[in-house]
Design a protein around this motif. Structure first.
Motif, PDB file in Angstrom:
ATOM      1  N   ALA A 191      13.724 -31.365 -13.765  1.00 20.06           N
ATOM      2  CA  ALA A 191      15.163 -31.249 -13.555  1.00 20.06           C
ATOM      3  C   ALA A 191      15.684 -32.432 -12.742  1.00 20.06           C
ATOM      4  CB  ALA A 191      15.490 -29.936 -12.833  1.00 20.06           C
ATOM      5  N   VAL A 192      14.944 -32.813 -11.705  1.00 17.84           N
ATOM      6  CA  VAL A 192      15.340 -33.962 -10.876  1.00 17.84           C
ATOM      7  C   VAL A 192      15.319 -35.231 -11.715  1.00 17.84           C
ATOM      8  CG1 VAL A 192      14.627 -35.427  -8.945  1.00 17.84           C
ATOM      9  CG2 VAL A 192      14.623 -32.939  -8.677  1.00 17.84           C
ATOM     10  N   ILE A 193      14.279 -35.387 -12.516  1.00 12.99           N
ATOM     11  CA  ILE A 193      14.171 -36.568 -13.386  1.00 12.99           C
ATOM     12  C   ILE A 193      15.358 -36.661 -14.336  1.00 12.99           C
ATOM     13  CG2 ILE A 193      12.845 -37.509 -15.341  1.00 12.99           C
ATOM     14  CD1 ILE A 193      10.298 -36.595 -13.851  1.00 12.99           C
ATOM     15  N   ASP A 194      15.759 -35.531 -14.918  1.00 14.50           N
ATOM     16  CA  ASP A 194      16.901 -35.502 -15.843  1.00 14.50           C
ATOM     17  C   ASP A 194      18.207 -35.836 -15.102  1.00 14.50           C
ATOM     18  OD1 ASP A 194      15.235 -34.851 -17.911  1.00 14.50           O
ATOM     19  OD2 ASP A 194      15.653 -32.700 -17.855  1.00 14.50           O
ATOM     20  N   ILE A 195      18.374 -35.270 -13.914  1.00 10.95           N
ATOM     21  CA  ILE A 195      19.597 -35.509 -13.134  1.00 10.95           C
ATOM     22  C   ILE A 195      19.720 -36.983 -12.757  1.00 10.95           C
ATOM     23  CG2 ILE A 195      20.725 -35.051 -10.908  1.00 10.95           C
ATOM     24  CD1 ILE A 195      19.513 -32.180 -11.118  1.00 10.95           C
ATOM     25  N   LEU A 196      18.597 -37.603 -12.414  1.00  8.10           N
ATOM     26  CA  LEU A 196      18.603 -39.022 -12.030  1.00  8.10           C
ATOM     27  C   LEU A 196      18.513 -39.946 -13.231  1.00  8.10           C
ATOM     28  CD1 LEU A 196      16.200 -38.848  -8.937  1.00  8.10           C
ATOM     29  CD2 LEU A 196      18.700 -39.095  -8.898  1.00  8.10           C
ATOM     30  N   ASP A 197      18.424 -39.343 -14.422  1.00 14.75           N
ATOM     31  CA  ASP A 197      18.345 -40.096 -15.666  1.00 14.75           C
ATOM     32  C   ASP A 197      17.164 -41.061 -15.684  1.00 14.75           C
ATOM     33  OD1 ASP A 197      19.205 -40.715 -18.245  1.00 14.75           O
ATOM     34  OD2 ASP A 197      20.468 -42.378 -17.586  1.00 14.75           O
ATOM     35  N   LEU A 198      16.004 -40.539 -15.273  1.00 11.59           N
ATOM     36  CA  LEU A 198      14.779 -41.338 -15.285  1.00 11.59           C
ATOM     37  C   LEU A 198      14.030 -41.085 -16.585  1.00 11.59           C
ATOM     38  CD1 LEU A 198      13.537 -40.619 -11.640  1.00 11.59           C
ATOM     39  CD2 LEU A 198      15.066 -42.430 -12.432  1.00 11.59           C
ATOM     40  N   LYS A 199      13.076 -41.958 -16.870  1.00  8.64           N
ATOM     41  CA  LYS A 199      12.302 -41.838 -18.100  1.00  8.64           C
ATOM     42  C   LYS A 199      10.844 -41.488 -17.777  1.00  8.64           C
ATOM     43  CE  LYS A 199      15.998 -43.163 -20.220  1.00  8.64           C
ATOM     44  NZ  LYS A 199      16.851 -42.131 -20.824  1.00  8.64           N
ATOM     45  N   PRO A 200      10.437 -40.234 -17.948  1.00 12.73           N
ATOM     46  CA  PRO A 200       9.059 -39.829 -17.620  1.00 12.73           C
ATOM     47  C   PRO A 200       8.045 -40.439 -18.585  1.00 12.73           C
ATOM     48  CG  PRO A 200      10.217 -38.015 -18.660  1.00 12.73           C
ATOM     49  CD  PRO A 200      11.238 -39.097 -18.447  1.00 12.73           C
TER      50      PRO A 200
END
Length: 200
Positions: A191-200
Protein backbone atom coordinates in the motif's frame (compact mmCIF):
# COMPACT_ATOMS: atom_id res chain seq x y z
CA UNK A 1 40.46 84.11 4.34
CA UNK A 2 39.40 82.36 7.53
CA UNK A 3 35.98 81.70 6.01
CA UNK A 4 37.61 80.29 2.86
CA UNK A 5 39.85 78.01 4.94
CA UNK A 6 36.88 76.82 6.98
CA UNK A 7 34.90 76.13 3.82
CA UNK A 8 37.81 74.16 2.34
CA UNK A 9 38.21 72.11 5.53
CA UNK A 10 34.49 71.38 5.62
CA UNK A 11 34.61 70.28 1.98
CA UNK A 12 37.50 67.93 2.72
CA UNK A 13 35.66 66.49 5.69
CA UNK A 14 32.62 65.85 3.51
CA UNK A 15 34.75 64.12 0.89
CA UNK A 16 36.43 61.99 3.56
CA UNK A 17 33.04 61.00 4.97
CA UNK A 18 31.75 60.17 1.50
CA UNK A 19 34.82 58.05 0.69
CA UNK A 20 34.60 56.32 4.06
CA UNK A 21 30.96 55.42 3.44
CA UNK A 22 31.77 54.27 -0.08
CA UNK A 23 34.65 52.10 1.15
CA UNK A 24 32.54 50.67 3.95
CA UNK A 25 29.73 49.90 1.54
CA UNK A 26 32.11 48.26 -0.91
CA UNK A 27 33.70 46.19 1.86
CA UNK A 28 30.29 45.11 3.13
CA UNK A 29 29.17 44.18 -0.37
CA UNK A 30 32.35 42.19 -0.96
CA UNK A 31 31.99 40.45 2.40
CA UNK A 32 28.35 39.57 1.76
CA UNK A 33 29.19 38.38 -1.74
CA UNK A 34 32.06 36.27 -0.42
CA UNK A 35 29.88 34.91 2.35
CA UNK A 36 27.15 34.11 -0.15
CA UNK A 37 29.65 32.33 -2.34
CA UNK A 38 30.86 30.27 0.60
CA UNK A 39 27.40 29.48 1.94
CA UNK A 40 25.60 28.92 -1.37
CA UNK A 41 26.81 25.34 -1.92
CA UNK A 42 25.53 24.21 1.49
CA UNK A 43 21.79 24.14 0.66
CA UNK A 44 22.58 22.22 -2.52
CA UNK A 45 24.65 19.74 -0.52
CA UNK A 46 21.88 19.34 2.05
CA UNK A 47 19.32 18.84 -0.72
CA UNK A 48 21.54 16.23 -2.36
CA UNK A 49 21.97 14.40 0.96
CA UNK A 50 18.21 14.47 1.54
CA UNK A 51 17.57 13.18 -1.97
CA UNK A 52 20.10 10.39 -1.44
CA UNK A 53 18.41 9.37 1.84
CA UNK A 54 14.98 9.40 0.17
CA UNK A 55 16.26 7.15 -2.61
CA UNK A 56 17.81 4.74 -0.11
CA UNK A 57 14.58 4.65 1.93
CA UNK A 58 12.50 3.92 -1.17
CA UNK A 59 14.89 1.14 -2.22
CA UNK A 60 14.73 -0.42 1.26
CA UNK A 61 10.92 -0.45 1.24
CA UNK A 62 10.92 -2.17 -2.16
CA UNK A 63 13.61 -4.66 -1.09
CA UNK A 64 11.70 -5.40 2.11
CA UNK A 65 8.47 -5.95 0.20
CA UNK A 66 10.14 -8.27 -2.31
CA UNK A 67 11.84 -10.22 0.49
CA UNK A 68 8.54 -10.71 2.34
CA UNK A 69 6.87 -11.81 -0.90
CA UNK A 70 9.63 -14.38 -1.45
CA UNK A 71 9.35 -15.50 2.17
CA UNK A 72 5.61 -16.07 1.92
CA UNK A 73 5.95 -17.83 -1.44
CA UNK A 74 8.47 -20.20 0.15
CA UNK A 75 6.98 -20.29 3.65
CA UNK A 76 7.30 -24.04 4.31
CA UNK A 77 10.89 -24.26 3.12
CA UNK A 78 12.01 -21.08 4.87
CA UNK A 79 10.46 -22.03 8.20
CA UNK A 80 11.69 -25.63 8.21
CA UNK A 81 15.14 -26.75 9.29
CA UNK A 82 16.39 -30.24 8.56
CA UNK A 83 19.35 -31.57 10.49
CA UNK A 84 21.61 -34.06 8.80
CA UNK A 85 23.37 -36.75 10.82
CA UNK A 86 21.21 -36.32 13.93
CA UNK A 87 17.59 -36.55 14.93
CA UNK A 88 15.41 -33.98 16.71
CA UNK A 89 13.62 -34.52 20.03
CA UNK A 90 10.74 -36.42 18.43
CA UNK A 91 12.86 -38.65 16.22
CA UNK A 92 12.56 -36.90 12.85
CA UNK A 93 15.21 -34.86 11.12
CA UNK A 94 13.16 -31.77 10.23
CA UNK A 95 11.41 -29.25 12.42
CA UNK A 96 9.63 -25.94 12.00
CA UNK A 97 11.45 -22.83 13.15
CA UNK A 98 10.07 -19.30 13.62
CA UNK A 99 13.46 -17.56 13.52
CA UNK A 100 13.09 -16.63 9.85
CA UNK A 101 9.94 -14.61 10.63
CA UNK A 102 11.93 -12.21 12.79
CA UNK A 103 14.78 -12.15 10.28
CA UNK A 104 12.63 -11.25 7.28
CA UNK A 105 10.81 -8.53 9.24
CA UNK A 106 14.10 -6.82 10.12
CA UNK A 107 14.21 -7.64 13.84
CA UNK A 108 17.52 -9.51 13.69
CA UNK A 109 19.88 -7.15 11.88
CA UNK A 110 20.41 -3.38 11.65
CA UNK A 111 21.44 -3.93 8.02
CA UNK A 112 18.11 -5.45 7.03
CA UNK A 113 16.05 -3.26 4.63
CA UNK A 114 13.09 -3.47 7.03
CA UNK A 115 15.05 -2.55 10.17
CA UNK A 116 12.93 0.18 11.83
CA UNK A 117 10.76 0.23 8.70
CA UNK A 118 8.18 2.57 10.27
CA UNK A 119 10.89 5.23 10.65
CA UNK A 120 12.00 4.64 7.08
CA UNK A 121 8.46 5.11 5.76
CA UNK A 122 7.79 8.20 7.87
CA UNK A 123 10.86 9.91 6.42
CA UNK A 124 9.05 9.74 3.07
CA UNK A 125 5.83 11.38 4.27
CA UNK A 126 6.58 14.59 2.34
CA UNK A 127 6.34 12.62 -0.90
CA UNK A 128 2.78 11.50 -0.11
CA UNK A 129 0.02 13.15 -2.20
CA UNK A 130 -2.30 15.28 -0.04
CA UNK A 131 -5.33 13.16 -0.86
CA UNK A 132 -3.54 9.95 0.24
CA UNK A 133 -2.18 11.07 3.61
CA UNK A 134 -4.77 9.18 5.66
CA UNK A 135 -4.18 6.01 3.61
CA UNK A 136 -0.43 6.39 4.08
CA UNK A 137 -0.59 6.72 7.87
CA UNK A 138 -3.06 3.83 8.07
CA UNK A 139 -0.67 1.63 6.05
CA UNK A 140 2.34 2.55 8.22
CA UNK A 141 0.29 1.85 11.35
CA UNK A 142 -0.91 -1.48 9.94
CA UNK A 143 2.66 -2.48 9.14
CA UNK A 144 3.87 -1.53 12.61
CA UNK A 145 1.13 -3.48 14.41
CA UNK A 146 1.33 -6.59 12.25
CA UNK A 147 5.10 -6.84 12.13
CA UNK A 148 5.27 -6.58 15.92
CA UNK A 149 2.48 -9.16 16.29
CA UNK A 150 4.18 -11.51 13.81
CA UNK A 151 7.44 -11.27 15.73
CA UNK A 152 5.64 -11.91 19.03
CA UNK A 153 3.84 -14.97 17.65
CA UNK A 154 7.13 -16.26 16.26
CA UNK A 155 8.77 -15.81 19.66
CA UNK A 156 5.95 -17.71 21.38
CA UNK A 157 6.25 -20.40 18.72
CA UNK A 158 9.96 -20.79 19.47
CA UNK A 159 9.02 -21.93 22.98
CA UNK A 160 6.15 -24.15 21.83
CA UNK A 161 7.88 -27.43 22.60
CA UNK A 162 9.37 -26.28 25.90
CA UNK A 163 6.10 -25.09 27.43
CA UNK A 164 3.91 -27.53 29.45
CA UNK A 165 1.61 -29.38 27.08
CA UNK A 166 3.62 -28.08 24.17
CA UNK A 167 4.83 -29.93 21.12
CA UNK A 168 5.38 -29.56 17.41
CA UNK A 169 1.71 -28.85 16.87
CA UNK A 170 1.96 -25.84 19.19
CA UNK A 171 5.01 -24.60 17.32
CA UNK A 172 3.15 -24.89 14.03
CA UNK A 173 0.02 -23.26 15.48
CA UNK A 174 1.77 -20.08 16.54
CA UNK A 175 3.92 -20.09 13.41
CA UNK A 176 0.82 -20.11 11.23
CA UNK A 177 -0.69 -17.30 13.29
CA UNK A 178 2.43 -15.25 12.69
CA UNK A 179 2.09 -15.95 8.95
CA UNK A 180 -1.22 -14.05 8.88
CA UNK A 181 0.57 -11.03 10.35
CA UNK A 182 3.43 -11.36 7.86
CA UNK A 183 0.86 -11.32 5.03
CA UNK A 184 -0.74 -8.18 6.52
CA UNK A 185 2.72 -6.59 6.89
CA UNK A 186 3.55 -7.35 3.26
CA UNK A 187 0.21 -5.90 2.13
CA UNK A 188 0.80 -2.74 4.17
CA UNK A 189 4.17 -2.26 2.47
CA UNK A 190 2.50 -2.72 -0.91
CA UNK A 191 0.00 0.00 0.00
CA UNK A 192 2.85 2.39 0.86
CA UNK A 193 4.61 1.52 -2.40
CA UNK A 194 1.43 2.26 -4.38
CA UNK A 195 0.83 5.55 -2.54
CA UNK A 196 4.40 6.69 -3.23
CA UNK A 197 4.11 5.44 -6.81
CA UNK A 198 7.20 3.24 -6.53
CA UNK A 199 8.02 0.30 -8.75
CA UNK A 200 8.51 -2.97 -6.79
Amino acid sequence: SSSSSSSSSSSQDNRREFLTRLTTAATTTTTVAASSWLIAPLPATAAAASSSQDQKDKENIIKGYNRLTYFLDNWEDETTVCKTGQETTFGDKCERTPVKVMEYLGFKSTNDPLFKAETTMMRLKNAVPNDREVDFYDAVDAYSQNSEEASSMAFVSSWGEANPGGGKDRVKLFLERSKKNVVASRDALKAVIDILDLKP
